[in-house]
Design an enzyme around this catalytic site. Sequence first.
Site, PDB file in Angstrom:
ATOM      1  N   GLY A 235       0.832  -1.344   0.063  1.00 46.50           N
ATOM      2  CA  GLY A 235       0.052  -0.022  -0.102  1.00 46.50           C
ATOM      3  C   GLY A 235       0.951   1.086   0.152  1.00 46.50           C
ATOM      4  N   SER A 236       0.298   2.314   0.419  1.00 47.44           N
ATOM      5  CA  SER A 236       1.104   3.508   0.699  1.00 47.44           C
ATOM      6  C   SER A 236       2.189   3.678   1.269  1.00 47.44           C
ATOM      7  CB  SER A 236       0.138   4.581   1.036  1.00 47.44           C
ATOM      8  OG  SER A 236      -0.341   4.625   2.656  1.00 47.44           O
ATOM      9  N   GLY A 240       2.785   2.124   5.117  1.00 48.76           N
ATOM     10  CA  GLY A 240       3.957   1.097   5.399  1.00 48.76           C
ATOM     11  C   GLY A 240       5.015   1.612   6.430  1.00 48.76           C
ATOM     12  N   GLU A 257       5.715  -3.629   0.879  1.00 52.05           N
ATOM     13  CA  GLU A 257       5.855  -3.265  -0.910  1.00 52.05           C
ATOM     14  C   GLU A 257       4.879  -2.204  -0.957  1.00 52.05           C
ATOM     15  OE1 GLU A 257       5.197  -2.910  -4.262  1.00 52.05           O
ATOM     16  OE2 GLU A 257       3.707  -4.497  -4.284  1.00 52.05           O
ATOM     17  N   CYS A 291       1.644   0.073  -8.753  1.00 49.15           N
ATOM     18  CA  CYS A 291       2.610   0.693  -7.900  1.00 49.15           C
ATOM     19  C   CYS A 291       3.591   0.470  -8.859  1.00 49.15           C
ATOM     20  CB  CYS A 291       3.123  -0.255  -6.578  1.00 49.15           C
ATOM     21  SG  CYS A 291       3.146  -1.615  -6.900  1.00 49.15           S
TER      22      CYS A 291
HETATM   23  C1  UN1 Z   1       1.215  -3.461  -7.413  1.00 44.50           C
HETATM   24  O1  UN1 Z   1       0.897  -2.586  -8.465  1.00 44.50           O
HETATM   25  O2  UN1 Z   1       1.178  -3.447  -6.242  1.00 44.50           O
HETATM   26  O3  UN1 Z   1       4.672  -5.662 -12.057  1.00 44.50           O
HETATM   27  C2  UN1 Z   1       1.988  -4.796  -8.078  1.00 44.50           C
HETATM   28  C3  UN1 Z   1       3.518  -5.360 -11.980  1.00 44.50           C
HETATM   29  C4  UN1 Z   1       2.595  -6.522 -11.608  1.00 44.50           C
HETATM   30  C5  UN1 Z   1       2.398  -6.308 -10.106  1.00 44.50           C
HETATM   31  C6  UN1 Z   1       1.945  -4.821  -9.689  1.00 44.50           C
HETATM   32  N1  UN1 Z   1       3.089  -7.898 -11.696  1.00 44.50           N
HETATM   33  O4  UN1 Z   1       3.058  -4.511 -12.591  1.00 44.50           O
END
Ligand code: UN1
Length: 502
Positions: A235-236, A240, A257, A291
């Site tokens: 998340g953000s 985190g 993450e 992300c």
């Molecule tokens: C995410 O956006 O939290 O590499 C994960 C990627 C994907 C996972 C993204 N396999 O864009």
Amino acid sequence: MTYTTDVQTIFKALDLAPPEHNPTGLAVCTPIDASLLARVAVSTQAQVDAAITRAHTRYLSWRDVPAPKRGELVRAFGEAVRRHKEPLGRLITLETGKIVQEGLGEVQEVVDICEFAVGLSRQLYGLSIASERPEHKLLETWHPLGVVGIISAFNFPMAVFAWNAALALVCGNTLVWKPSEKTPLSALALNGLLLQTAQAQGLDVAGLSELVIGDRLVGQTLVSHPQVRLVSATGSTAMGRAVGVACASLFKRSLLELGGNNAAIVGPSANLALVVRGVAFAAAGTAGQRCTSLRRLIVHRTIYAPLMTALVRVFERLPVGDPLISGTLVGPLIDQRAFDAMQRSLEQARQSGAQAHFGSREEVGDAAAFYVRPAIVEMATQSGPMLQETFAPILYVVPYDSFDEAIALNNAVGHGLSSAVFTQDLREAEVFTSARGSDCGIANVNIGTSGAEIGGAFGGEKETGGGRESGSDAWKAYMRRATNTINYGATLPLAQGIKFEV
Ligand code: UN1
């Protein structure tokens, strides 16, 4: 629209009871047209505590099941997910607004990580190390941790759980999962399939994988409860930081993450047709809500003009619309907050003199939904909102002159998740992926920043949190390491040659 019926159809296709309608429960709306999908019950504090206790009790027997046997559960789960790929993908689209192709792609990630984990269940290798003492054996063995708490975000409502769950389960842990409040239906469906699979194998399902639904208080309980041994949070950065600090103060493990402010460098030798495709998917795909989404493009000045012309042409024609309709490439933003944050960043950039193309709202269906045309913002320097992650489709572009300068720009932000270079110059590619190149957890060559395969370790540095999930040896985060020294002789020689005669 009759999405509620759709949700029922989906759960029926999965052979699961549809989520009970709870009139005072959490309202789950689809970003497609803002209509209500369901109201689901929120877990009380007592229910969260009880779920953790059940998971701990279940761990005490699960850890004794041989790892390849634990892998059989994960294999059958992966097979069930593969069989139900279509309804699961559709549910992801309903809840997150991502296009059908990407919903299906996310389900495929679940299948892939299950297959990876099944293989892993026979490869939880430790080392045998040369002992300095005669008739001694030095070993490294790996053991489960206990209850693993999983906090997942709205944008990958199934895959993030699966990266954690598939590994954690074969490693001998049990799970307590807190999904995003925006996507509890995906969690109910996926966890439901996991438990259904376990039941079909005659396993005791209580405590194997507990789902708890609620807000940050639920997350805080996972962090503070002594029986949760690892909290894996996606998340953000703000979330985190809170999780990481609280876990550290309890000497509890955390696997973070968090966000990304990902860049791609485009060198003068790059294949521009490939760049345009790569950039469009990474920046506009998933409506910029990965992300790993591409947020910054660092372009060599000599190719800046033709690349911008090509990108503007592609962005102006991107099909924005209902993600359930085939042909749509950009679905809605998750909610008004995301839309407002995007507009604020664009405004800030404009005020600093940047030239913004697109980024405004598009009328699609109901007025309460938030569709936007992905924006391209030409910046004179990397500054202002370009230094922050805005979870929306904004691609900032800056020119560069020297490759060292481009790498410095790539690394000059708080986050360190993903990065890419587009080049045909071997030297540039090698420097970018070397120690003095990108400082990110992911550094790609001639592909965009998003869409990583599950086989590699996934995660990033700095404000991205440092955690690694998914492939490679990420499994080690879900286990504790023991060093064993075994004396098979009849004397007791001490290490370091110490004499201690009694
Ligand atoms: C995410 O956006 O939290 O590499 C994960 C990627 C994907 C996972 C993204 N396999 O864009």
